[in-house]
Structure formats: structure tokens, C-alpha cells
Design a protein around this motif. Sequence first.
Motif, PDB file in Angstrom:
ATOM      1  N   GLY A   1      -8.372   2.018   1.067  1.00 36.57           N
ATOM      2  CA  GLY A   1      -7.654   1.132   1.973  1.00 36.57           C
ATOM      3  C   GLY A   1      -6.803   0.106   1.260  1.00 36.57           C
ATOM      4  O   GLY A   1      -5.765  -0.322   1.773  1.00 36.57           O
ATOM      5  N   GLN A   2      -7.227  -0.312   0.061  1.00 39.84           N
ATOM      6  CA  GLN A   2      -6.460  -1.298  -0.695  1.00 39.84           C
ATOM      7  C   GLN A   2      -5.240  -0.681  -1.363  1.00 39.84           C
ATOM      8  O   GLN A   2      -4.221  -1.342  -1.544  1.00 39.84           O
ATOM      9  CB  GLN A   2      -7.360  -1.955  -1.743  1.00 39.84           C
TER      10      GLN A   2
ATOM     11  N   ILE B   1     -14.105   3.977  -0.005  1.00 41.95           N
ATOM     12  CA  ILE B   1     -13.265   3.812   1.183  1.00 41.95           C
ATOM     13  C   ILE B   1     -12.454   2.522   1.085  1.00 41.95           C
ATOM     14  O   ILE B   1     -11.260   2.490   1.411  1.00 41.95           O
ATOM     15  CB  ILE B   1     -14.144   3.821   2.452  1.00 41.95           C
ATOM     16  N   GLU B   2     -13.086   1.443   0.637  1.00 42.26           N
ATOM     17  CA  GLU B   2     -12.374   0.169   0.506  1.00 42.26           C
ATOM     18  C   GLU B   2     -11.226   0.288  -0.493  1.00 42.26           C
ATOM     19  O   GLU B   2     -10.128  -0.240  -0.267  1.00 42.26           O
ATOM     20  CB  GLU B   2     -13.348  -0.919   0.063  1.00 42.26           C
TER      21      GLU B   2
ATOM     22  N   GLU C   1     -12.706   4.077   8.966  1.00 43.81           N
ATOM     23  CA  GLU C   1     -13.461   5.057   8.185  1.00 43.81           C
ATOM     24  C   GLU C   1     -14.830   4.507   7.790  1.00 43.81           C
ATOM     25  O   GLU C   1     -15.838   5.222   7.841  1.00 43.81           O
ATOM     26  CB  GLU C   1     -12.667   5.453   6.940  1.00 43.81           C
ATOM     27  N   SER C   2     -14.880   3.239   7.392  1.00 42.76           N
ATOM     28  CA  SER C   2     -16.161   2.633   7.016  1.00 42.76           C
ATOM     29  C   SER C   2     -17.111   2.595   8.200  1.00 42.76           C
ATOM     30  O   SER C   2     -18.305   2.919   8.080  1.00 42.76           O
ATOM     31  CB  SER C   2     -15.939   1.214   6.484  1.00 42.76           C
TER      32      SER C   2
ATOM     33  N   ARG D   1       0.845  -1.192   0.000  1.00 40.97           N
ATOM     34  CA  ARG D   1       0.000   0.000   0.000  1.00 40.97           C
ATOM     35  C   ARG D   1       0.880   1.242   0.000  1.00 40.97           C
ATOM     36  O   ARG D   1       1.876   1.314   0.718  1.00 40.97           O
ATOM     37  CB  ARG D   1      -0.927  -0.023   1.205  1.00 40.97           C
TER      38      ARG D   1
ATOM     39  N   TYR E   1      -4.249   3.622   4.503  1.00 38.48           N
ATOM     40  CA  TYR E   1      -5.477   4.319   4.890  1.00 38.48           C
ATOM     41  C   TYR E   1      -6.314   3.347   5.708  1.00 38.48           C
ATOM     42  O   TYR E   1      -6.519   2.194   5.299  1.00 38.48           O
ATOM     43  CB  TYR E   1      -6.194   4.739   3.604  1.00 38.48           C
ATOM     44  N   ASP E   2      -6.795   3.777   6.863  1.00 43.37           N
ATOM     45  CA  ASP E   2      -7.539   2.894   7.762  1.00 43.37           C
ATOM     46  C   ASP E   2      -8.986   2.772   7.283  1.00 43.37           C
ATOM     47  O   ASP E   2      -9.892   3.445   7.784  1.00 43.37           O
ATOM     48  CB  ASP E   2      -7.481   3.443   9.189  1.00 43.37           C
ATOM     49  N   ALA E   3      -9.198   1.901   6.306  1.00 36.75           N
ATOM     50  CA  ALA E   3     -10.524   1.767   5.706  1.00 36.75           C
ATOM     51  C   ALA E   3     -11.543   1.219   6.701  1.00 36.75           C
ATOM     52  O   ALA E   3     -12.720   1.599   6.664  1.00 36.75           O
ATOM     53  CB  ALA E   3     -10.451   0.866   4.478  1.00 36.75           C
ATOM     54  N   SER E   4     -11.121   0.320   7.585  1.00 38.40           N
ATOM     55  CA  SER E   4     -12.059  -0.275   8.535  1.00 38.40           C
ATOM     56  C   SER E   4     -12.653   0.786   9.453  1.00 38.40           C
ATOM     57  O   SER E   4     -13.874   0.860   9.641  1.00 38.40           O
ATOM     58  CB  SER E   4     -11.348  -1.354   9.358  1.00 38.40           C
TER      59      SER E   4
ATOM     60  N   TYR F   1      -5.934   9.150  -5.404  1.00 35.77           N
ATOM     61  CA  TYR F   1      -6.402   9.409  -4.039  1.00 35.77           C
ATOM     62  C   TYR F   1      -7.500  10.474  -4.041  1.00 35.77           C
ATOM     63  O   TYR F   1      -8.543  10.317  -3.393  1.00 35.77           O
ATOM     64  CB  TYR F   1      -5.229   9.856  -3.169  1.00 35.77           C
TER      65      TYR F   1
END
Length: 480
Positions: free
Chosen positions: A113-114, A109-110, A123-124, A32, A118-121, A86
Motif C-alpha cells: 500500500g505504501q 500488505i502495508e 486487503e488487511s 505511489r 494498492y488498497d492496503a486497508s 511487487y
Amino acid sequence: MRWWRRMLGAGLLLGASVQALQAAERPIGPRREPIPDEAARRDAETLVRDFFGAHYVDRTPARRAALAQALMKEAAATNTDLDLKYALLQEARAAAVEGGDPATALRAIECLGQCFAYDASTESLGLLRDLARSAREADAPGLAALLMERIDECVAADRFSETEELARLTETVLRKLGDADLAVGIRARLKAVAARGRAYEQVVGDIRKLERDPTDPQANAAVGRYCCEVKGDWVRGLPLLARGADPVLRKLASDELAGPATAAAQAQIADRWWALAEQAEESARFVLQEHAVEWYLKAYAQLDEAAQAAVKARVAAFGEQAAKRGRKPPVLPSAETPLRTGGVTVLKRTGGRLQLQKMTPWGAGVWAEEDQLWWTHVQPGDRLDLGFAVAKPGVYTLNAFLTKAPDYGIVQFHLDGRKLGEPFDAYAPGVIRTPALPLGRVDLTAGDHVLTVEILGANPKAVKSHLFGFDELKPVPAAP
């Protein structure tokens, strides 16, 4: 740098294809990337807003949702300019929220994160909290369905630490739901998720043991039973049972993995699972009987009359239980009955095994008929021919709904003998059903056609089983 030069460097596309949709879902490189610094983000955001300026003027929900989709398509095709990718994803997220399209906001958001650190979890979850608090009665059904979809994804990946808060948010939304019957059904699913979480907690120690020692017999037995009896995940569970401490399960799992070739041998495998089901606790009985029925259905057409009568009685008894659970009862095949599902008929294959796999362990109501066409024991080069028909000649978009999972392969589609689109990578960290994937825009004559699936290989991250899961094919007349 002028916008058109950045477009050229990024290779932006105006249409979404299978390749473009997948590009948004995978990291640009093997790791990432860092989040761009503030100045770079600001410059890229300005470029995005300049290019899409006319779309930003109309702030009605419908136009904001359309803008979010357009931004996601551009992000999918942007694979060299990280600052731009981004900014496109962040702008897509914001537009989707304003447009009342939380599914697209979560997908943005996912993708962030991929591709980025980025902290997708987090943020989601934050977005879902905001949506649950502000939801109106009209929003509640769609938001409840979205939350349950997220819960199903977490359950499939054994991420039960996340399901508890998602369940609380779902309960918040259900209090605003006007449909009492729907609320009852969702609460029943939440209760089942909680039970699954408790079962997972009982084996999490054994899972850790297997990480240290994959040969531990007790841990193999415990985790194998969890995979099979609780999750209904026999692909992962059977090899564990075959290494486990329970001698009965070890022998039965080993015999099944050896691949019984004759109808009599297949029926014997089914009989043994059925016998175990009759001795099992109620929570496991249905899953074990369901697995036995899968073997009965494989064997039935080639059994003698007496054996068929016994199988028919057991399949009918199981069908009654399935109907009480809102599931489709199994249908006994005949030697002349081709396998049909999801708008296609199986014509032939060069290798592997085919069956209809129940998909409710990975989400009730997610797959079209609660099952998928599952192609296993395959190797690169194997081909599967699926027949379908259209009533009228014309230009169609072939939309496929497929399954992605950790042990699924990369496939190439062919239509009537000609290559169709780019390869499709069915790898994903968890088990999910794809949205509509446009395989291509094609000119079809009225009548029968053949869609061929060819196994090419596997993603480097995937378990190299090369499996393939098919849910539906929908030929949609293309707009002029």
C-alpha cells in the motif's frame, strides 16, 4: 533478463539492516506507483519462484514463515525494479499466511500500500476476517494481540471508522480464547476504545472547522481538550488550548509552552493542572493528574522540604490510582538519581528536554515499561549520550526499540564516538513502536559504552519538531 542481472540492477541484499528495513516501509518515489500489469506480474513471480525454488519445496509452516521473512528482506532492498518488488511482497504475503505468521503478512500488505496504488486497508481487513473465522484456540492469543495492535494504531490516528469492525473480529477471536482473564482484560480495552470513539465523534465537527479556520477559539478549545484529556497527547493539545476560548486553559497552556525554568515555576504549573483535575469529570481526572505529576517529578529534587512533602503526598495518591489501573506508579527522583530506562542511563545532552513519557494512550502493553525516553525541544545537531554496559566481551548485535510518529526526526547513531549504521528516519503517519532495529554488529569490550543519538533533520512529510523517542536497547550476542 537473467535473474542475476535483475538482482544486480535491484541491489538486492542478503542481510537486513536498519536501512533495508526502512526501505520496505517507504514509497519508492514521492507518489505511489501503478500496480504492474498482469503479464509483468506473472514474469516477476516466475523469477521469484525460480530463484527461491528450493524454499518453495518444503511447505511446512516453519519453512513457509522463513520464506516469507527472506522475501521481505529482498523486497526491502529492491528499489529500482517495481515489477520485482511487487511480486516479492505478494509472495511474502502468501507465504506468511501459509506459515502462520499473520504479522508478516500484514506488513507485506502495508508495504504494498505504501509503494503501489494498492488498497492496503481493505486487503488487511479481509485477511483479518479470514484469520478470525478460521482461528483455533491455540491461535487465539496471538491473533487477539495482533488485532489489538491494529486497533491501537487506528485509535492513535483517530481512524475510528476502522475500529468497529476490528473490535467485532476481536470479539470473534475471544470466544475461542481459553484464557478467561486475558479475555476480560482485552474486553476492557475494547470498551475504552469505544468510549474514545464516542469522544472523537463529539469533536470531529470542530476538527473540520480548524481545517477551514485554524484560529477558531471554540474549535481550538474543544479539539485541544480532546487531545489532552482524552488522548493524553499534550504535544498537539497544548498549542490548541493556548489558542482556545477557555481563559483558564488558555493561560495555563501558554504558561506551560513558555517553558517554566525554575523548580518553583514547574511546581506551580503542576499545582494548576492538579486543581483542574479535582474539578474534572472522572474520565479526564486521571489524565490531568498524570500530567501534573510529570511536572512534579521535574521539579521535586530542587524544591524545599515543605514543598517536597506536599508533592510526595500527591504523587503517592496518584500512584495508588495508577496501580489500580495496572500502571507503574511514578518514582520520585533525587538530585543524585540519573534517568534510567530501557537498558540505558542518560549521561548528557547538548540541548532539548528529556522526560519519561507514558505511552499507554498509543497502546497498553506495547512499550516495554509503558513509557519511553522522550527528547523534545531539539534542533538538528543536538546530541544525546546514553550509557549501557555488557558483562562479557564479544561480538553483539545492538537491537533498538524506538518510536515513530508524525513529528519525529531523522537521527544518526554513534557508538563510543564512531558512526554506527545509516540514519534512522523516525517519521510515521501514526504513533508506533518499532520492532527490533539492528543498529549494527559490533565488537564490544566488557564494561561501559556510550550510544550517542544525533538529530540530523526531518522527513519532508514530518512536522518539523525533530522529536525522538527511545524504548529499549538490547545488546544480543551475535551468532558465530
